[in-house]
Design a protein around this motif. Structure first.
Motif, short mmCIF file in Angstrom:
data_model
loop_
_atom_site.label_atom_id
_atom_site.label_comp_id
_atom_site.label_asym_id
_atom_site.label_seq_id
_atom_site.Cartn_x
_atom_site.Cartn_y
_atom_site.Cartn_z
N THR A 155 57.55 10.60 -2.23
CA THR A 155 58.89 11.19 -2.35
C THR A 155 58.76 12.69 -2.56
N GLY A 156 59.90 13.37 -2.45
CA GLY A 156 59.92 14.82 -2.65
C GLY A 156 60.72 15.48 -1.54
N THR A 157 61.01 16.75 -1.72
CA THR A 157 61.85 17.47 -0.75
C THR A 157 61.19 17.59 0.62
N SER A 158 59.86 17.50 0.66
CA SER A 158 59.16 17.64 1.94
C SER A 158 59.03 16.32 2.69
N VAL A 159 59.51 15.22 2.11
CA VAL A 159 59.32 13.90 2.70
C VAL A 159 60.63 13.42 3.32
N ASP A 160 60.56 13.06 4.61
CA ASP A 160 61.70 12.46 5.29
C ASP A 160 61.42 10.97 5.49
N ILE A 161 62.44 10.12 5.32
CA ILE A 161 62.27 8.70 5.58
C ILE A 161 62.29 8.49 7.09
N ASP A 162 61.18 8.08 7.63
CA ASP A 162 61.00 7.92 9.06
C ASP A 162 61.64 6.61 9.51
N PRO A 163 62.48 6.62 10.58
CA PRO A 163 63.06 5.37 11.08
C PRO A 163 61.99 4.34 11.48
N HIS A 164 60.80 4.81 11.88
CA HIS A 164 59.72 3.87 12.19
C HIS A 164 59.32 3.08 10.94
N PHE A 165 59.29 3.75 9.79
CA PHE A 165 58.95 3.09 8.55
C PHE A 165 60.00 2.05 8.17
N VAL A 166 61.28 2.39 8.37
CA VAL A 166 62.36 1.46 8.05
C VAL A 166 62.24 0.21 8.91
N GLU A 167 61.92 0.37 10.18
CA GLU A 167 61.77 -0.78 11.08
C GLU A 167 60.57 -1.63 10.67
N PHE A 168 59.47 -0.98 10.29
CA PHE A 168 58.30 -1.69 9.81
C PHE A 168 58.64 -2.49 8.55
N LEU A 169 59.37 -1.86 7.65
CA LEU A 169 59.74 -2.50 6.39
C LEU A 169 60.64 -3.71 6.64
N SER A 170 61.47 -3.65 7.67
CA SER A 170 62.33 -4.78 8.01
C SER A 170 61.50 -5.99 8.42
N GLY A 171 60.46 -5.75 9.22
CA GLY A 171 59.59 -6.86 9.63
C GLY A 171 58.83 -7.44 8.46
N LEU A 172 58.32 -6.56 7.59
CA LEU A 172 57.60 -7.02 6.40
C LEU A 172 58.54 -7.82 5.50
N GLY A 173 59.76 -7.33 5.34
CA GLY A 173 60.73 -8.01 4.48
C GLY A 173 61.14 -9.36 5.02
N ASP A 174 61.26 -9.48 6.35
CA ASP A 174 61.62 -10.76 6.96
C ASP A 174 60.60 -11.84 6.58
N TYR A 175 59.32 -11.48 6.69
CA TYR A 175 58.27 -12.46 6.37
C TYR A 175 58.24 -12.74 4.87
N ALA A 176 58.34 -11.69 4.06
CA ALA A 176 58.26 -11.86 2.61
C ALA A 176 59.38 -12.76 2.10
N ARG A 177 60.59 -12.53 2.60
CA ARG A 177 61.74 -13.34 2.15
C ARG A 177 61.54 -14.82 2.49
N ALA A 178 61.02 -15.08 3.68
CA ALA A 178 60.84 -16.47 4.12
C ALA A 178 59.69 -17.17 3.39
N HIS A 179 58.84 -16.41 2.69
CA HIS A 179 57.67 -17.01 2.04
C HIS A 179 57.63 -16.74 0.54
#
Length: 340
Positions: A67-91
């Motif tokens: 985190t910090g002023t120099s850090v942008d949340i990358d849409p690629h990271f959000v998409e990756f997190l969605s896939g990780l979350g899908d599996y985690a929720r189901a298990h």
């Protein structure tokens, strides 16, 4: 329903039911499936504190979020997190995000490991000889890297795509169409994926006796605005390229906007190929000119990272193993022969 009631209903010991729900390898697949099905049917969810006491596991995957002023949340990271979350929720897994100063992530890694807050962690956006990987290797917690980091004297588990191969094949396609002035709008070359992509372009050009002009390589954060600025710089410069390779579909939006503002035709004046992370809300076939891409799903990569972390937590996976996924080149209307 509590654990005791569930075990009585199934005529199994509480230990067996607990181990089945937590994926221990000594429980056979038929029993595990029977327990999981019954737990879902009767709405049983393990108490986190009880599970930790019984198994020593938290059921949590950790990620240190810079985190910090120099850090942008990358849409690629959000998409990756969605896939990780899908599996985690189901298990029945939870994801813990631990914010950290971008310049001092190691302190946070040490804290979450020392406090046993999570069972495993993953690392994203690795750089060459990444210190986070060396740290986690020394701390002994299960981890997987999304990407690769060259320069370590030990093996580690990772999942990556063949970035070099993808951009090598995309460049070869352009060469076959007659393009000899190809430009690369790349991501941050402090990160390994961008290094590998540039290597792929250079290797393909060298195979045809050509080299990548230093003026035709631009590296930066992968945003639409950066794609626009890079494209204008290339297309307005001397010896403008006849083809552009772009490291992100999001950057390609900026390239298309720049071409439109300069009255440059795609693909009549310049061909364009972008890396496509299969965003559900941004499809290459829906661009004004359907966009040729090197295709790979970052959401699927997120789900696979979660799957392998779950296997490492339960003991189903113990060996150190890397996965490199092949990347398809999808030809669409944004590429054509070199302008005459």
């Amino acid at each position: 329903m509590n654990l005791k009631q569930l075990s009585q209903m199934l005529a199994l010991s509480q230990t067996t039911v607990s181990r089945a729900l937590n994926g221990y390898p000594e429980v056979n697949e038929e029993t595990r499936r029977r327990v999981v099905d019954a737990a879902k049917r009767h709405g049983y969810r393990p108490n986190p504190s009880a599970r930790r006491l019984a198994t020593g596991k938290t059921g949590m995957i950790g990620y240190v979020l810079p985190t910090g002023t120099s850090v942008d949340i990358d849409p690629h990271f959000v998409e990756f997190l969605s896939g990780l979350g899908d599996y985690a929720r189901a298990h029945e897994l939870d994801l813990v995000l631990s914010p950290a100063d971008a310049d001092d992530q190691e302190t946070t890694y040490r804290r979450i490991v020392a406090n046993r807050q999570v069972d495993a962690v993953y690392i994203s956006s690795p750089r060459p000889a990444d210190r986070r990987i060396a740290l986690l290797h020394g701390l002994g917690i299960p981890f997987i890297v999304h990407g690769r980091s060259d320069g370590h004297d030990f093996d580690y588990s990772y999942i990556d795509i063949d970035n070099e191969g993808a951009f090598h094949e995309a460049t070869r396609l352009l060469l076959q169409l007659g393009h000899q002035r190809t430009a690369l709008i790349n991501g941050d070359t402090r990160e390994t994926f961008a290094i590998h992509r540039e290597q792929g372009v250079r290797r393909a050009l060298a195979g045809s006796g050509l080299s990548l002009d230093g003026r035709h390589v631009l590296s930066m954060a992968m945003t639409e605005e950066n794609g626009y600025r890079a494209a204008r710089r290339l297309l307005e410069g001397a010896d403008a390229p006849t083809a552009i390779l772009c490291s992100s579909l999001i950057m390609a939006l900026g390239v298309v906007r720049a071409a439109r503002d300069l009255n440059v035709s795609i693909p009549g004046d310049v061909s364009l190929i972008a890396h496509d992370d299969v965003f559900p809300w941004l499809r290459p076939e829906n661009f004004s000119v359907p966009l040729a891409t090197t295709r790979s799903s970052i959401r699927a990569a997120g789900a696979r990272v979660a799957e392998r972390l779950a296997a490492r937590i339960s003991g189903l996976e113990s060996e150190i193993r890397g996965e490199v996924w092949p990347v398809d080149v999808v030809v669409r209307g944004s590429v054509a022969g070199v302008p005459r």
